[in-house]
Scaffold this active site. Structure first.
Site, PDB file in Angstrom:
ATOM      1  CD  GLN A  71      -4.455 -15.987 -46.053  1.00 20.78           C
ATOM      2  OE1 GLN A  71      -5.191 -16.470 -46.235  1.00 20.78           O
ATOM      3  NE2 GLN A  71      -4.477 -14.426 -46.469  1.00 20.78           N
ATOM      4  CG  HIS A  72      -5.390 -13.082 -41.189  1.00 24.08           C
ATOM      5  ND1 HIS A  72      -5.350 -12.053 -42.527  1.00 24.08           N
ATOM      6  CD2 HIS A  72      -6.133 -14.642 -41.352  1.00 24.08           C
ATOM      7  CE1 HIS A  72      -6.329 -13.076 -42.651  1.00 24.08           C
ATOM      8  NE2 HIS A  72      -7.326 -13.942 -42.313  1.00 24.08           N
ATOM      9  CG  ASP A 246      -2.350 -19.772 -44.627  1.00 21.55           C
ATOM     10  OD1 ASP A 246      -3.347 -19.311 -44.687  1.00 21.55           O
ATOM     11  OD2 ASP A 246      -2.297 -20.799 -43.086  1.00 21.55           O
TER      12      ASP A 246
END
Length: 487
Positions: A71-72, A246
């Protein structure tokens, strides 16, 4: 047999799992490593995916595929779709100052609009945290994409100027698999979008005002698909599922239901649960994410998890199996030795400049066994703090499910019930993120109101009497070492 492909493009590697769409039976798989670091050229992810796909026997015979990813991460593209600069990953903490700026700015504007009370920095930060939590369910920290965009605008204006679109790692890989069309063909899902800091799980809409506040203008962002939306097609015409982040994929992979709490000991540590309603924690401890099924995924993340085990093993000159044996030979609480595991700063609690520390070192505790035990207890105490924060936000805890690479440690499995104060279920080791992506692909291929019910892997329950002294001494030591700078 209809086959589906699930991809896990994590921080460390890319895994491809080919499974039977109806039963979930594993047919074949592949894996390739990613480069280390907190910023990575996305081309390395694409190369690893191609390598893993070849190892897995290709995708020509699959009826659907899905990509789950870390992520991110900030992937910036120019107007032609070329990558502008290496992607800043979730564990890159250089945007910690940007996170504080964004919180304070929203607090200043809100307080000024409400009562003309701006000027008190502490009050502005409190108001800002509340405003961000209400807007997007989460309070920005250095991990979030929105803070990385502010850092880019402030520190690399030329790169920011070239950026026509911004997406996440799984978005970019899905886009490449679909043929890398125009920027308007970028697609994402609720789970990953909810980790950007500029999409609201509660409303299901982008907060373009927050994106513009961070970046100074509005770049193209991916269209957010429903759980069974189609993000494009593979070369063989098979549909690409939306994919997801994830953690949302891991929840799918273990078959988590409302009331289940998953504790994942991977590169990062995460504590998350499936919920029917969105959360908004103004303290910032709990991120109010969405899941991949239309529900929600309140989550607490730590930067330091399995790598604490690696660091302790390296320090002691042993492998992970010997580290576990040493830890289990020491008493609960390690006779007062505490390891605060902030080896790369920390995200929860938000201490990006903190460092690790050892407290309670005496002649008695100066043994490899005590240090091994303290390392594992410190790792688990950090996750237990996250579990406490989830409960404080109203999370229901019916089961605790322990997954991730770190859960393969016998010591982690046996010490976890002592720290958490409840039994834990440990599924058989598996690639649950990739499996969750494969299950999403099967959902898209087969249709229906819910993902297919695959046969669950065998689980083992671990139980032990709670050892509250472990948490007590950890809490006492933890706050002695707050934001200690690394230089």
């Amino acid at each position: 047999m209809a086959l589906v492909a699930g991809v896990d493009s994590s921080t460390q590697s890319c895994k491809v799992m080919i499974r039977d769409a109806e039963t979930g039976e594993l047919v074949r798989s592949g894996r390739a490593a990613h480069p280390v670091g907190t910023e990575v050229d996305p081309q390395a992810w694409w190369d690893a995916l191609q390598d893993a796909v070849v190892q897995a026997g290709g995708l020509a015979d699959v009826v659907a595929a899905s990509v789950a990813g870390q992520q991110h991460g900030m992937v910036c593209l120019d107007e032609r779709g070329a990558v502008v600069r290496p992607a800043l990953l979730w564990n890159d903490t250089r945007s910690a100052g940007a996170a504080t700026e964004l919180i304070e700015e929203l607090g200043v504007s809100g307080r000024a609009a409400d009562a003309g009370e701006s000027g008190d920095r502490v009050g502005d930060l409190v108001a800002g945290r509340q405003a961000w939590a209400e807007a997007v369910g989460s309070v920005p920290v250095a991990s979030f994409t929105v803070t990385k965009l502010r850092w880019l605008a402030r520190n690399e204006p030329a790169s920011a100027e070239r950026t026509a679109a911004v997406c996440l790692p799984h978005d970019w890989l899905t886009w490449r698999l679909a043929g890398a069309g125009g920027l308007d063909t970028l697609r994402t899902d609720r789970g990953d979008a909810s980790g950007t800091g500029y999409w609201s799980p509660r409303t299901g809409e982008y907060r373009f005002d927050l994106l513009e506040q961070a970046f100074g203008r509005r770049p193209v962002v991916p269209v957010v698909l429903d759980p069974t939306g189609r993000a494009g097609e593979l070369a063989n015409g098979a549909p690409l599922a939306p994919g997801t982040g994830d953690n949302a994929a891991a929840a799918l992979g273990v078959g988590a239901l409302p009331g289940d709490v998953i504790v994942s000991v991977g590169t990062s540590g995460t504590v998350f649960s499936v919920a029917e309603t969105p959360s908004q924690d103004s303290s910032g401890a709990v991120a109010g994410f969405a899941d991949a099924t239309g529900r929600f995924l309140p989550l607490v993340a730590t930067l330091n998890a399995a790598r604490v085990l690696d660091a302790a093993a390296k320090l002691l000159g042993v492998d992970l199996d010997e580290l576990a044996r040493l830890a289990l030979s020491a008493p609960a609480g390690a006779d007062g030795l505490v390891l605060v595991p902030y080896l790369e700063g920390e995200r929860t609690p938000n201490r990006p400049l903190a460092t690790g520390a050892v407290h309670g070192l005496t002649l008695r505790t100066s043994t490899p066994a005590h240090l091994a035990r303290a390392a594992i207890e410190g790792l688990l105490c950090g996750l237990a703090d996250g579990l406490d924060a989830m409960v404080a936000q109203g999370a229901t805890v019916n089961r605790v499910i322990l997954v991730g690479g770190g859960a393969r440690s016998e010591a982690v499995r046996r010490i976890a019930p002592e720290v958490f104060g409840c039994p834990v279920l440990v599924p058989a080791p598996g690639e649950y993120v990739a499996d969750g992506a494969a299950r999403q692909a099967a959902w898209v291929a087969l249709g229906g109101d819910a993902p297919p019910s695959w046969v669950a892997s065998s689980t083992q329950e671990y139980d032990a009497p709670a050892a509250p002294q472990i948490r007590d001494q950890y809490v006492a030591a933890r706050d002695l070492f707050i934001n200690r700078p690394t230089h």
